[in-house]
Design an enzyme around this catalytic site. Structure first.
Site, PDB file in Angstrom:
ATOM      1  N   THR A  98       0.827  -1.215   0.000  1.00 29.09           N
ATOM      2  CA  THR A  98       0.000   0.000   0.000  1.00 29.09           C
ATOM      3  C   THR A  98       0.859   1.263   0.000  1.00 29.09           C
ATOM      4  O   THR A  98       2.003   1.247   0.469  1.00 29.09           O
ATOM      5  CB  THR A  98      -0.897  -0.016   1.255  1.00 29.09           C
ATOM      6  OG1 THR A  98      -1.423   1.287   1.473  1.00 29.09           O
ATOM      7  CG2 THR A  98      -0.137  -0.402   2.516  1.00 29.09           C
ATOM      8  N   ASP A  99       0.263   2.364  -0.473  1.00 22.08           N
ATOM      9  CA  ASP A  99       0.971   3.658  -0.434  1.00 22.08           C
ATOM     10  C   ASP A  99       1.245   4.102   1.002  1.00 22.08           C
ATOM     11  O   ASP A  99       2.128   4.924   1.250  1.00 22.08           O
ATOM     12  CB  ASP A  99       0.180   4.742  -1.189  1.00 22.08           C
ATOM     13  CG  ASP A  99      -1.245   4.966  -0.688  1.00 22.08           C
ATOM     14  OD1 ASP A  99      -1.675   4.256   0.245  1.00 22.08           O
ATOM     15  OD2 ASP A  99      -1.932   5.852  -1.247  1.00 22.08           O
ATOM     16  N   GLU A 100       0.469   3.537   1.956  1.00 18.74           N
ATOM     17  CA  GLU A 100       0.612   3.970   3.354  1.00 18.74           C
ATOM     18  C   GLU A 100       2.016   3.730   3.901  1.00 18.74           C
ATOM     19  O   GLU A 100       2.423   4.362   4.875  1.00 18.74           O
ATOM     20  CB  GLU A 100      -0.387   3.220   4.246  1.00 18.74           C
ATOM     21  CG  GLU A 100      -1.806   3.410   3.829  1.00 18.74           C
ATOM     22  CD  GLU A 100      -2.729   3.779   4.987  1.00 18.74           C
ATOM     23  OE1 GLU A 100      -2.237   3.993   6.094  1.00 18.74           O
ATOM     24  OE2 GLU A 100      -3.927   3.850   4.731  1.00 18.74           O
ATOM     25  N   TYR A 141      -0.933  -0.149  11.177  1.00 18.93           N
ATOM     26  CA  TYR A 141      -1.245  -0.932   9.969  1.00 18.93           C
ATOM     27  C   TYR A 141      -0.117  -0.789   8.947  1.00 18.93           C
ATOM     28  O   TYR A 141       0.408  -1.777   8.431  1.00 18.93           O
ATOM     29  CB  TYR A 141      -2.572  -0.447   9.366  1.00 18.93           C
ATOM     30  CG  TYR A 141      -2.775  -0.788   7.904  1.00 18.93           C
ATOM     31  CD1 TYR A 141      -2.948  -2.103   7.495  1.00 18.93           C
ATOM     32  CD2 TYR A 141      -2.779   0.215   6.915  1.00 18.93           C
ATOM     33  CE1 TYR A 141      -3.128  -2.422   6.144  1.00 18.93           C
ATOM     34  CE2 TYR A 141      -2.962  -0.095   5.575  1.00 18.93           C
ATOM     35  CZ  TYR A 141      -3.138  -1.413   5.196  1.00 18.93           C
ATOM     36  OH  TYR A 141      -3.301  -1.726   3.864  1.00 18.93           O
ATOM     37  N   LYS A 153       2.509  -3.549   7.182  1.00 20.28           N
ATOM     38  CA  LYS A 153       2.634  -3.742   5.735  1.00 20.28           C
ATOM     39  C   LYS A 153       4.087  -3.510   5.302  1.00 20.28           C
ATOM     40  O   LYS A 153       4.630  -4.258   4.494  1.00 20.28           O
ATOM     41  CB  LYS A 153       1.698  -2.797   4.973  1.00 20.28           C
ATOM     42  CG  LYS A 153       0.222  -3.073   5.126  1.00 20.28           C
ATOM     43  CD  LYS A 153      -0.214  -4.433   4.627  1.00 20.28           C
ATOM     44  CE  LYS A 153      -0.172  -4.589   3.123  1.00 20.28           C
ATOM     45  NZ  LYS A 153      -0.717  -5.915   2.687  1.00 20.28           N
TER      46      LYS A 153
HETATM   47  N1  LIG Z   1      -8.280  -1.092   0.332  1.00 15.17           N
HETATM   48  C1  LIG Z   1      -7.308  -0.326  -0.144  1.00 15.17           C
HETATM   49  O1  LIG Z   1      -7.533   0.846  -0.463  1.00 15.17           O
HETATM   50  C2  LIG Z   1      -5.916  -0.891  -0.326  1.00 15.17           C
HETATM   51  C3  LIG Z   1      -4.967  -0.125  -1.008  1.00 15.17           C
HETATM   52  C4  LIG Z   1      -3.685  -0.660  -1.229  1.00 15.17           C
HETATM   53  C5  LIG Z   1      -3.398  -1.934  -0.771  1.00 15.17           C
HETATM   54  N2  LIG Z   1      -4.325  -2.656  -0.089  1.00 15.17           N
HETATM   55  C6  LIG Z   1      -3.957  -4.025   0.336  1.00 15.17           C
HETATM   56  O2  LIG Z   1      -4.739  -4.928  -0.410  1.00 15.17           O
HETATM   57  C7  LIG Z   1      -5.017  -6.091   0.369  1.00 15.17           C
HETATM   58  C8  LIG Z   1      -6.512  -6.343   0.408  1.00 15.17           C
HETATM   59  O3  LIG Z   1      -7.151  -5.196   0.957  1.00 15.17           O
HETATM   60  P1  LIG Z   1      -8.751  -5.110   1.036  1.00 15.17           P
HETATM   61  O4  LIG Z   1      -9.088  -3.685   1.110  1.00 15.17           O
HETATM   62  O5  LIG Z   1      -9.353  -5.962   0.001  1.00 15.17           O
HETATM   63  O6  LIG Z   1      -8.984  -5.756   2.486  1.00 15.17           O
HETATM   64  P2  LIG Z   1     -10.205  -6.566   3.050  1.00 15.17           P
HETATM   65  O7  LIG Z   1     -10.140  -6.366   4.518  1.00 15.17           O
HETATM   66  O8  LIG Z   1     -11.469  -6.245   2.333  1.00 15.17           O
HETATM   67  O9  LIG Z   1      -9.851  -8.085   2.708  1.00 15.17           O
HETATM   68  C9  LIG Z   1      -8.854  -8.813   3.357  1.00 15.17           C
HETATM   69  C10 LIG Z   1      -9.147 -10.290   3.147  1.00 15.17           C
HETATM   70  O10 LIG Z   1      -8.073 -11.045   3.721  1.00 15.17           O
HETATM   71  C11 LIG Z   1      -8.630 -12.106   4.496  1.00 15.17           C
HETATM   72  N3  LIG Z   1      -7.660 -12.440   5.544  1.00 15.17           N
HETATM   73  C12 LIG Z   1      -7.208 -11.646   6.545  1.00 15.17           C
HETATM   74  N4  LIG Z   1      -6.325 -12.314   7.307  1.00 15.17           N
HETATM   75  C13 LIG Z   1      -6.212 -13.563   6.767  1.00 15.17           C
HETATM   76  C14 LIG Z   1      -5.463 -14.717   7.097  1.00 15.17           C
HETATM   77  N5  LIG Z   1      -4.642 -14.744   8.166  1.00 15.17           N
HETATM   78  N6  LIG Z   1      -5.576 -15.821   6.320  1.00 15.17           N
HETATM   79  C15 LIG Z   1      -6.406 -15.825   5.242  1.00 15.17           C
HETATM   80  N7  LIG Z   1      -7.162 -14.765   4.898  1.00 15.17           N
HETATM   81  C16 LIG Z   1      -7.064 -13.643   5.643  1.00 15.17           C
HETATM   82  C17 LIG Z   1      -9.945 -11.567   5.024  1.00 15.17           C
HETATM   83  O11 LIG Z   1     -10.842 -12.594   5.418  1.00 15.17           O
HETATM   84  C18 LIG Z   1     -10.433 -10.747   3.842  1.00 15.17           C
HETATM   85  O12 LIG Z   1     -11.183 -11.559   2.949  1.00 15.17           O
HETATM   86  C19 LIG Z   1      -4.390  -5.853   1.731  1.00 15.17           C
HETATM   87  O13 LIG Z   1      -3.139  -6.501   1.740  1.00 15.17           O
HETATM   88  C20 LIG Z   1      -4.218  -4.344   1.801  1.00 15.17           C
HETATM   89  O14 LIG Z   1      -3.137  -3.991   2.613  1.00 15.17           O
HETATM   90  C21 LIG Z   1      -5.584  -2.166   0.135  1.00 15.17           C
END
Ligand SMILES: NC(=O)c1ccc[n+]([C@@H]2O[C@H](COP(=O)([O-])OP(=O)(O)OC[C@H]3O[C@@H](n4cnc5c(N)ncnc54)[C@H](O)[C@@H]3O)[C@@H](O)[C@H]2O)c1
Length: 343
Positions: A128-130, A154, A158
């Site tokens: 993530t950009d964070e 968080y 990451k």
């Molecule tokens: N949402 C954003 O804006 C954003 C931006 C950049 C990067 N990301 C990254 O993208 C990824 C997904 O983000 P998201 O927004 O879809 O999150 P989300 O919370 O909607 O989904 C996360 C998923 O991971 C699963 N999960 C969590 N821990 C787990 C484990 N130990 N074993 C198996 N499954 C597990 C959860 O059940 C869920 O389905 C993350 O790694 C996040 O850091 C998100």
């Protein structure tokens, strides 16, 4: 190519599963997800494709991860599973350390151990950009060379997982790249995040809580543009456009303040401006993120395709037109999904 997606029942994961199946490039797409509060199998309930398999389990279970990779003959991994909400990490960082850092360790060690037995696996680690920290108003956007400087728990977990991936790539030759993307919006996002929370509250005439002065800036990208970028990164790793250990940024060059977003949502839902309620700012709230994504353009021929104006309209309509989905995630009804589907 046989793909494992971790966290495929989450917001970005579910879009990535669809993108992967739609690409026609994979013989198999396996989704490993332990279904935390934000993992919702309803996100994928309409998928009826023999190439798709869902496994209910945790990335922290090394036996399960190894068995899955071996038995499904996985050749590619997109690793999304993580705890993803900053506010929750401020309440308690332990689940973030477990899933984001230790879960990534399990995946990396599984790849390392299976490669010793002759498996060949390429991986995209989704970050993530964070991890870059906060920008001042006049600063240039982050690039892949910007030093990592996480400012909340968080982001720290990451960043730690990114470092692990880089170190495994350097030490054991693991074929992995790290992607860093800006704020995603779109359908299927758990309604604790800004866009779905404000949309649903606006429609229901509830208060619209805004942190601090609402002037925090994020670069907003539609989730399907991000998912496409993740697949392009995987293909780039396979065809040599990207080398293991590299970082690649995705963004949309679309900076907006939280207040602007809430105001747009109010306008589009015909809600009352008086619903806005300013609340104490999140501790350690980063002020501004902006992503430079020249490298993705040059190396992967990737660029965001969905303009904010269309993306946000469609997204708001989706939340309004899918009350059953909203109800199921709010009541936790989807937790009964396994029972209903598997008896
Ligand atoms: N949402 C954003 O804006 C954003 C931006 C950049 C990067 N990301 C990254 O993208 C990824 C997904 O983000 P998201 O927004 O879809 O999150 P989300 O919370 O909607 O989904 C996360 C998923 O991971 C699963 N999960 C969590 N821990 C787990 C484990 N130990 N074993 C198996 N499954 C597990 C959860 O059940 C869920 O389905 C993350 O790694 C996040 O850091 C998100």
């Amino acid at each position: 190519m046989r793909l494992l997606i971790t966290g495929g029942c989450g917001f970005i994961g579910s879009h990535t599963v669809r993108e992967a199946l739609g690409s026609g490039k994979f013989q198999k797409v396996v989704n490993l997800d332990c279904l935390t509060y934000s993992g919702n199998p309803e996100n994928l309930k309409d998928i009826d494709d023999g190439k798709y398999r869902f496994i209910h389990g945790s990335i922290n279970d090394s036996k399960l991860v190894q068995e899955t990779i071996r038995e499904e003959e996985i050749s590619h991994i997109i690793h999304l599973a993580a705890e993803s909400h900053v506010d929750r990490s401020i309440d308690s960082v332990e689940p973030f350390i477990r899933s984001n850092i230790d879960g990534t360790r399990v995946i990396l060690e599984s790849i390392r151990d299976l490669e010793k037995l002759g498996h060949e696996i390429s991986m995209v680690h989704v970050s993530t950009d964070e991890v870059y920290g906060s920008l001042g108003p006049e600063d240039l956007p982050f690039t892949e060379e910007t030093p990592v400087c996480p400012m909340n728990p968080y982001a720290a977990t990451k960043a730690a997982s990114d470092m692990l991936v880089q170190s495994f790539s350097n030490t054991y030759g693991i074929k992995a790249v790290i992607t860093r993307c800006s704020n995603n919006y779109g359908p299927n996002q758990f309604p604790e995040k800004l866009v779905p929370l404000m949309t649903l509250n606006a429609v229901e005439g509830k208060k619209l809580p805004i942190y601090g002065d609402g002037m925090q800036i994020r670069d907003w990208i539609h989730v399907s543009d991000h998912s496409r970028g993740l697949l392009e990164s995987l293909f780039g790793l396979s065809d040599g456009s990207l080398t293991p250990g590299e970082v690649i940024n995705f963004g949309a060059n679309d900076e907006r303040t939280n207040l602007e977003i809430v105001s747009e949502i109010i306008e589009m839902t015909d809600a009352d401006k008086g619903l806005i309620e300013y609340v104490s700012d999140r501790p350690g709230h980063d002020r501004r993120y902006a992503m430079g994504f020249e490298k993705a353009k040059l190396t992967l021929d990737w660029e965001p395709l969905i303009p904010w104006e269309k993306g946000i309209r469609d997204t708001i309509d989706w939340y309004i037109n899918n009350p059953e989905w909203v109800e199921s995630v709010r009541t936790g009804d989807y937790l009964n999904w396994l029972e209903r589907h598997y008896g």
